[in-house]
Design a protein around this motif. Structure first.
Motif, PDB file in Angstrom:
ATOM      1  N   VAL B  57      -2.379  64.449   3.708  1.00 25.51           N
ATOM      2  CA  VAL B  57      -2.792  63.138   3.204  1.00 25.51           C
ATOM      3  C   VAL B  57      -2.957  63.226   1.689  1.00 25.51           C
ATOM      4  CG1 VAL B  57      -4.591  61.359   3.227  1.00 25.51           C
ATOM      5  CG2 VAL B  57      -3.974  62.535   5.351  1.00 25.51           C
ATOM      6  N   LEU B  58      -2.316  62.306   0.982  1.00 27.44           N
ATOM      7  CA  LEU B  58      -2.456  62.242  -0.472  1.00 27.44           C
ATOM      8  C   LEU B  58      -3.370  61.072  -0.793  1.00 27.44           C
ATOM      9  CD1 LEU B  58       1.352  62.556  -1.281  1.00 27.44           C
ATOM     10  CD2 LEU B  58      -0.344  64.394  -1.375  1.00 27.44           C
ATOM     11  N   VAL B  59      -4.407  61.318  -1.566  1.00 25.96           N
ATOM     12  CA  VAL B  59      -5.315  60.233  -1.934  1.00 25.96           C
ATOM     13  C   VAL B  59      -5.237  59.994  -3.441  1.00 25.96           C
ATOM     14  CG1 VAL B  59      -7.705  59.432  -1.983  1.00 25.96           C
ATOM     15  CG2 VAL B  59      -6.879  60.743  -0.015  1.00 25.96           C
ATOM     16  N   ALA B  60      -4.815  58.782  -3.805  1.00 30.31           N
ATOM     17  CA  ALA B  60      -4.791  58.393  -5.232  1.00 30.31           C
ATOM     18  C   ALA B  60      -5.912  57.393  -5.419  1.00 30.31           C
ATOM     19  CB  ALA B  60      -3.437  57.785  -5.593  1.00 30.31           C
ATOM     20  N   ASP B  61      -7.025  57.878  -5.938  1.00 25.84           N
ATOM     21  CA  ASP B  61      -8.231  57.067  -6.045  1.00 25.84           C
ATOM     22  C   ASP B  61      -8.400  56.656  -7.504  1.00 25.84           C
ATOM     23  OD1 ASP B  61     -10.785  56.001  -5.929  1.00 25.84           O
ATOM     24  OD2 ASP B  61     -11.464  57.467  -4.440  1.00 25.84           O
ATOM     25  N   ASN B  62      -8.073  55.401  -7.804  1.00 31.04           N
ATOM     26  CA  ASN B  62      -8.130  54.953  -9.189  1.00 31.04           C
ATOM     27  C   ASN B  62      -8.302  53.439  -9.234  1.00 31.04           C
ATOM     28  OD1 ASN B  62      -6.846  53.994 -11.888  1.00 31.04           O
ATOM     29  ND2 ASN B  62      -7.126  56.194 -12.148  1.00 31.04           N
ATOM     30  N   ALA B  63      -9.038  52.967 -10.213  1.00 30.99           N
ATOM     31  CA  ALA B  63      -9.299  51.525 -10.330  1.00 30.99           C
ATOM     32  C   ALA B  63      -8.000  50.709 -10.353  1.00 30.99           C
ATOM     33  CB  ALA B  63     -10.108  51.245 -11.590  1.00 30.99           C
ATOM     34  N   ALA B  64      -6.920  51.291 -10.873  1.00 28.61           N
ATOM     35  CA  ALA B  64      -5.652  50.563 -10.981  1.00 28.61           C
ATOM     36  C   ALA B  64      -5.083  50.184  -9.611  1.00 28.61           C
ATOM     37  CB  ALA B  64      -4.628  51.406 -11.737  1.00 28.61           C
ATOM     38  N   TYR B  65      -5.534  50.912  -8.568  1.00 26.88           N
ATOM     39  CA  TYR B  65      -4.965  50.678  -7.234  1.00 26.88           C
ATOM     40  C   TYR B  65      -5.908  49.895  -6.317  1.00 26.88           C
ATOM     41  CZ  TYR B  65      -2.303  54.627  -9.083  1.00 26.88           C
ATOM     42  OH  TYR B  65      -1.572  55.441  -9.883  1.00 26.88           O
ATOM     43  N   GLU B  66      -7.068  49.482  -6.857  1.00 25.82           N
ATOM     44  CA  GLU B  66      -8.095  48.884  -6.018  1.00 25.82           C
ATOM     45  C   GLU B  66      -7.595  47.710  -5.174  1.00 25.82           C
ATOM     46  OE1 GLU B  66     -11.585  47.563  -8.103  1.00 25.82           O
ATOM     47  OE2 GLU B  66     -12.614  47.010  -6.246  1.00 25.82           O
ATOM     48  N   HIS B  67      -6.818  46.814  -5.803  1.00 27.73           N
ATOM     49  CA  HIS B  67      -6.396  45.605  -5.091  1.00 27.73           C
ATOM     50  C   HIS B  67      -4.939  45.661  -4.661  1.00 27.73           C
ATOM     51  CE1 HIS B  67     -10.234  43.772  -5.862  1.00 27.73           C
ATOM     52  NE2 HIS B  67     -10.136  44.153  -7.121  1.00 27.73           N
ATOM     53  N   GLN B  68      -4.373  46.861  -4.613  1.00 28.93           N
ATOM     54  CA  GLN B  68      -2.990  47.039  -4.161  1.00 28.93           C
ATOM     55  C   GLN B  68      -2.008  46.213  -4.994  1.00 28.93           C
ATOM     56  OE1 GLN B  68      -2.284  49.291  -1.734  1.00 28.93           O
ATOM     57  NE2 GLN B  68      -4.461  49.716  -1.551  1.00 28.93           N
TER      58      GLN B  68
END
Lengths: 249, 309
Positions: B57-68
């Motif tokens: 599982v790859l997790v990209a946790d960043n504000a830029a991705y919050e709302h898809q």
């Protein structure tokens, strides 16, 4: 500002298409062709923006065989100012269409591209998003409301759980959903006027686009038919059948 | 062969559509990695790691991705996806919005809404509102695909123990921003995953009459949907629409109330296991796909059905 609107020639939505007997393709011989309903909504939205004074020029683009001129003329009759036909008899897949549109965007430099979210033949729902990637523009897909505010556009989008609103920097791409507007009918005087509006023709080679298909359709077939079941006499029988025969409640 | 599946989630919970998409990936064969892109989405990554058959599982946790936002997530997926043979997402509005953008960044012609996997490069998908099924073969090096979730049975959500890796890429394209959301709040199950769906059409006459369907739905633990005619008439909001241009559902039981059965609607529900139609017009096309048809006035039949259940 200038708006580019893409319109596609498709089998009319009232026609029930069938696969050819050899299963090679869909039988489109002698069927009525029309402007894709979602594209019609795109044209209407552009015209409304022009009537509000937000848009100054609407360029309608279509791609495919010579007959696509008919759909461009429809867009011109609805209020577009001029047309561009990217003429080819070869198969055009969405990626190729997006690349041709990209070439036209580079040339025309519109502030907004408005197009249907999908066409009712291929049902792909891809071209607007791909044009977004190729141009680097933001995309407001499945739009139910479009508001231009200065250098940006607010787009309300129909999403699975309800509605979402995003703000995009201009230039941007908008793809239309069904409830964005209700397209008008073209009046006879406007249909006559549309015949005199300019329509330029180009082709993928001139635009420098390689349109070689990336996917091949191996077969088309009708879907598995569902058999009609039985009519029940009353609610009591329905409940009995659902409980004891179908066993779903 | 290796497959990257894009997880559907709301930063708090992994959505079931991911499990159906992984089922499609399994049918293609190869290692399956799952990407969770979001903000504060660590719990989703943990949940994804438990799914049976997931390799990593790859997790990209960043504000830029919050709302898809497609502009941002597509860049990330294209960056990571270069090393995979297949990139899959569910054909939800999120998947449909983002994946074609990924495909164009990779110079790939995507394949939308597959309903069957014939081989690693050949798939079946509906065209012309489901009136025709096309078998298509892709010649692109990377296959970029959205999956019609109702066509694949979900893989078990438990039973796996994949490694979780965090991805340190923050792609903010800077061209779009999230303004707001109006999401329907309901205690009823979600339309696309409900076991029972009850839909109302133009025959309901107005939005207030849908109350009848809600009552029946609560008795059956069902979700409530609507035909395009009912939505266009303003009876109910658009997110309830079942059909070619709305939601595609395939529940165990589908009850169509006051729906004539336009092709547009049938395209969204004809894969349901059992279909019941209640309509006073016995010529209505909906009866040609219904397992059980009841020719009756819905305003009498629905309340009676509710009391008899």
């Amino acid at each position: 500002m200038k708006v580019l609107v893409a319109v596609k020639r498709v089998v009319d939505y009232n026609v029930k298409v069938r696969p050819k007997a050899d299963g090679s393709d869909v039988d489109t011989a002698n069927v009525k062709m029309s402007i894709n309903p979602f594209c019609e909504i795109a044209v209407e939205e552009a015209v409304r923006l022009k009537e509000k004074g937000v848009v100054s020029e609407i360029v309608a683009v279509s791609m495919g065989p010579k007959q696509c001129q008919e759909q461009i003329r429809t867009a011109l009759a609805l209020g577009a100012d001029r047309g561009i036909l990217v003429e080819t008899d070869a198969e055009l897949q969405p990626l190729a269409v997006a690349k041709c549109l990209k070439a036209l965007v580079d040339k025309e430099e519109p502030q907004m591209v408005i197009m249907g979210k999908q066409s009712i033949d291929g049902d792909n729902n891809q071209t607007g998003q791909m044009l977004g990637a190729l141009t680097g523009m933001g995309q407001g897909t499945f739009a139910s409301e479009v508001t231009v505010e200065g250098e940006s556009v607010k787009v309300t989008r129909e999403i699975d759980g309800g509605l979402q609103t995003v703000e995009l920097k201009l230039p941007a791409i908008v793809t239309t959903d069904l409830r964005l507007n209700e397209p008008r009918y073209a009046s006879l005087p406007n249909i006559m006027k549309a015949k005199k509006k300019p329509l330029d023709t180009t082709n993928p080679e001139e635009l420098g686009v390689d349109i070689t298909p990336r996917t091949k359709t191996l077969k088309v077939e009708p879907p598995a038919e569902r058999q009609a079941g039985v009519k029940v006499a009353d609610v009591a029988e329905l409940v009995e059948k659902l409980k004891n025969e179908a066993k779903v409640i | 062969m290796s497959i990257l599946v894009i997880a559907e989630h709301d930063n708090a919970e992994l959505k079931g559509a991911t499990l159906n998409t992984i089922a499609a990936a399994k049918a293609m064969g190869g290692d399956i990695d799952v990407l969770v892109a979001g903000a504060g989405c660590g719990a989703v990554g943990e949940a994804a790691a438990k799914i049976e058959g997931v390799n990593k599982v790859l997790v990209a946790d960043n504000a830029a991705y919050e709302h898809q936002l497609a502009e941002n997530v597509a860049k990330l997926v294209a960056d990571l996806g270069k090393d995979y043979s297949h990139i899959l997402a569910p054909a939800t509005t999120t998947g449909k919005n983002m994946l074609p953008r990924v495909a164009a960044l990779l110079d790939v012609q995507p394949i939308s809404d597959i309903i069957a996997v014939e081989s690693a490069d050949t798939f079946k998908r509906p065209i012309y509102a489901g009136n025709v099924i096309a078998t298509v073969q892709s010649s692109d090096a990377i296959k970029v695909i959205t999956v019609r979730t109702t066509a694949f049975d979900a893989v078990p959500a438990e039973g796996g123990s994949a490694a979780v890796e965090s991805v340190d890429i923050a792609d903010d394209a800077g061209v779009s921003s999230f303004v707001g959301e109006e999401l329907a709040v309901s205690d009823r199950p979600e339309l696309t995953s409900a076991r029972v769906v009850i839909s109302g059409g133009r025959g309901m006459q107005n939005g207030d009459n849908f109350e009848m369907l809600y009552k029946l739905a609560d008795k059956l633990g069902a979700a409530v949907g609507a035909s395009r005619a009912a939505v266009d008439a303003g009876f109910v909001p658009n997110d309830m629409q079942v059909g070619q241009t709305g939601k595609i559902v395939a529940p165990d039981l589908y009850i169509a109330v006051g729906i004539s059965g336009a092709i547009q609607h049938l395209a969204g529900m004809k894969d349901s296991k059992v279909i019941v139609a209640i309509n006073k017009d016995e010529e209505a096309p909906i009866f040609s796909v219904a397992d059980y048809g009841l020719v009756a006035d819905l305003f009498e039949a629905v309340p009676e059905l509710e009391t008899k259940l």
